[in-house]
Design an enzyme around this catalytic site. Structure first.
Site, mmCIF file in Angstrom:
data_model
loop_
_atom_site.group_PDB
_atom_site.id
_atom_site.type_symbol
_atom_site.label_atom_id
_atom_site.label_comp_id
_atom_site.label_asym_id
_atom_site.label_seq_id
_atom_site.Cartn_x
_atom_site.Cartn_y
_atom_site.Cartn_z
ATOM 1 N N LYS A 134 -5.909 9.776 1.097
ATOM 2 C CA LYS A 134 -6.144 8.073 -0.445
ATOM 3 C C LYS A 134 -7.032 7.988 -0.475
ATOM 4 O O LYS A 134 -7.388 7.469 -1.822
ATOM 5 C CB LYS A 134 -5.622 7.142 0.683
ATOM 6 C CG LYS A 134 -5.351 6.142 -0.703
ATOM 7 C CD LYS A 134 -4.514 4.793 0.302
ATOM 8 C CE LYS A 134 -5.831 4.250 1.337
ATOM 9 N NZ LYS A 134 -5.097 3.124 1.584
ATOM 10 N N ARG A 164 -11.503 7.299 -4.872
ATOM 11 C CA ARG A 164 -12.790 7.449 -6.377
ATOM 12 C C ARG A 164 -12.903 8.464 -7.106
ATOM 13 O O ARG A 164 -13.351 8.582 -7.680
ATOM 14 C CB ARG A 164 -13.630 7.900 -4.394
ATOM 15 C CG ARG A 164 -14.170 7.044 -4.148
ATOM 16 C CD ARG A 164 -14.356 7.298 -2.133
ATOM 17 N NE ARG A 164 -14.551 6.379 -1.570
ATOM 18 C CZ ARG A 164 -13.845 5.211 -0.918
ATOM 19 N NH1 ARG A 164 -12.590 5.159 -0.841
ATOM 20 N NH2 ARG A 164 -14.257 3.888 -0.429
ATOM 21 N N ASP A 223 -9.360 1.504 10.486
ATOM 22 C CA ASP A 223 -7.830 1.762 9.914
ATOM 23 C C ASP A 223 -7.360 2.439 11.011
ATOM 24 O O ASP A 223 -6.237 2.605 11.089
ATOM 25 C CB ASP A 223 -8.163 2.773 8.796
ATOM 26 C CG ASP A 223 -7.568 2.059 7.287
ATOM 27 O OD1 ASP A 223 -7.922 0.693 7.395
ATOM 28 O OD2 ASP A 223 -7.722 2.204 6.301
#
Length: 410
Positions: free
Chosen positions: A10, A15, A295
């Site tokens: 992701k 980006r 994360d």
């Protein structure tokens, strides 16, 4: 050994979409992530006048170095933090009036450090609700450039957005960073900018970004290391072995360092040139600083009760301002499972125990679902109040995870 194919990253996909839109020429993204977040990003690019063609394994984006192809648009960013932070920054480099809004969940997440920096660079913008949050309007007339100071202590995405903007300014940017979390994500940004023709000079926490724009490229998107963490953790928890191809020593994503955490806690880890293998063992306790890979904090928290000793996770305050307060969400769900948990401002400590099957309160957060799905391998009967929220990053997660779990050992 079982091989698991992980969807595209992701972080890398987001980006790459910005870089492709800003580049001179047509960029092809190979095996990008198709999920709610990236669909929202491409939908936003189209609203801003960019041409995006999507096939199953390749996306083609026609870049516009001069900025959006329309002089006005309204963009809904859904739940996507990268969409909500990157697209307004991209629009600021163009000319026109652009309105941005997001879901209630994303409206709660902070935007202020980025918009303060954009204002300091002369961008005219207005928060139409709570200051420092979406919804947001921008009166864009390009960005001159210059020096700016940024606090990226809540999210590295603020710094990434400014770094990506730099080559689109008229004179370049010098960014002074006073605090930075999730630093490996900045290394992803710098490496990807290099692939699109821009070299950023860095000295400590000062970044010099030259003007001059980007060059289109054919860019392969590597598998998502955060998503891979669930399968690595599953192997560590069950004593099985899993190999993820496409993530090896040359991987961009810092979240691959999660396997080093698993190794410290008793798993066997092999990182090859283009694949990583984790083999489970007996999980032990310990203290882990996860500031740079926050994360994956919920992944470790969910399996921590099965360790032989307490596991303490430190320096993860920024997890409180993600899709939900992940630190409290993990603690509350573990307590409901009968586990002894203590928390502080930026830490959580989980003691060994035998989790009871309960309905996990997900708070609409994909990472809470996927993390407790791993623990569910040892706690049959675990369910979720919103299992579908995994569509944010991995729409096929439940089927893929069930297929892996159903494979015979060996």
């Amino acid at each position: 050994m079982s091989l698991v194919e992980i969807p595209g990253s992701k972080s890398v996909t987001a980006r790459a979409l910005f870089l492709a839109a800003a580049a001179d020429g047509v960029t092809t993204l190979v095996r990008p992530l198709a999920s709610d977040d990236t669909e929202g990003f491409t939908e936003g690019l189209r609203a801003l006048g960019y041409q995006v063609e999507r096939a199953e394994r390749e996306w083609r984006i026609t870049g516009r170095p001069q900025g959006p192809g329309v002089d006005g648009a309204s963009v809904f960013c859904r739940d996507g933090a990268t969409t909500a932070r990157f697209l307004p920054t991209l629009a600021a480099a163009g000319h026109g009036t652009f309105h941005f809004d997001a879901s209630e969940q994303m409206r709660r997440r902070p935007l202020g450090p980025l918009t303060t920096a954009l204002r300091d660079l002369g961008v005219r913008l207005e928060h139409r609700g709570a200051e420092g949050h979406h919804p947001l309007s921008i009166e864009a007339s390009g960005v001159e450039g210059g020096e700016v100071t940024l606090d990226a202590g809540l999210s590295s995405q603020y710094l990434t957005a400014l770094l990506l903007l730099g080559p689109l300014t008229r004179t370049g940017l010098r960014i002074h960073v006073t605090d930075l979390v999730s630093a490996p994500y900045i290394e992803i940004t710098l490496a990807m900018m290099r692939s699109f023709g821009v070299e950023v000079a860095r000295e400590g926490n000062v970044f010099d970004v030259p003007a001059g724009g980007y060059t289109a490229a054919r860019y392969p998107v590597e598998p998502d290391a955060s998503t891979a963490s669930y399968f690595f953790a599953a192997a560590a928890l069950t004593g099985r072995e899993v190999t993820v191809p496409g993530l090896g020593r040359g991987a961009l994503q810092g979240d691959l360092k999660f396997v080093e955490v698993l190794e410290r806690l008793g798993a066997k880890v092999e990182i090859g040139t283009d694949a990583t293998t984790v083999t489970g063992g007996t999980l032990t306790g310990g203290t882990v600083n996860m500031r740079d890979i926050s994360d994956t904090m919920p992944t470790l928290a969910a399996i921590a009760p099965f360790a032989s000793g307490p596991i303490r996770i430190e320096d993860v305050y920024n997890t409180r301002v993600k899709e939900c307060d992940r630190l409290d969400a993990c603690a509350d769900n573990l307590r409901r499972q009968g586990i002894d948990v203590a928390t502080g401002r930026d830490w959580i400590e989980i003691r060994p125990g035998s989790p009871k099957p309960v309905e996990i309160e997900t708070h609409g957060d994909h990472r809470i679902v996927m993390s407790f799905a791993v623990a569910g391998l040892r706690t049959p009967g675990t369910s979720y109040d919103d299992p579908g929220c995994v569509r944010k990053t991995f729409p096929g997660f439940h089927d893929a995870f069930a297929a892996w779990a159903a494979q015979p050992e060996g």
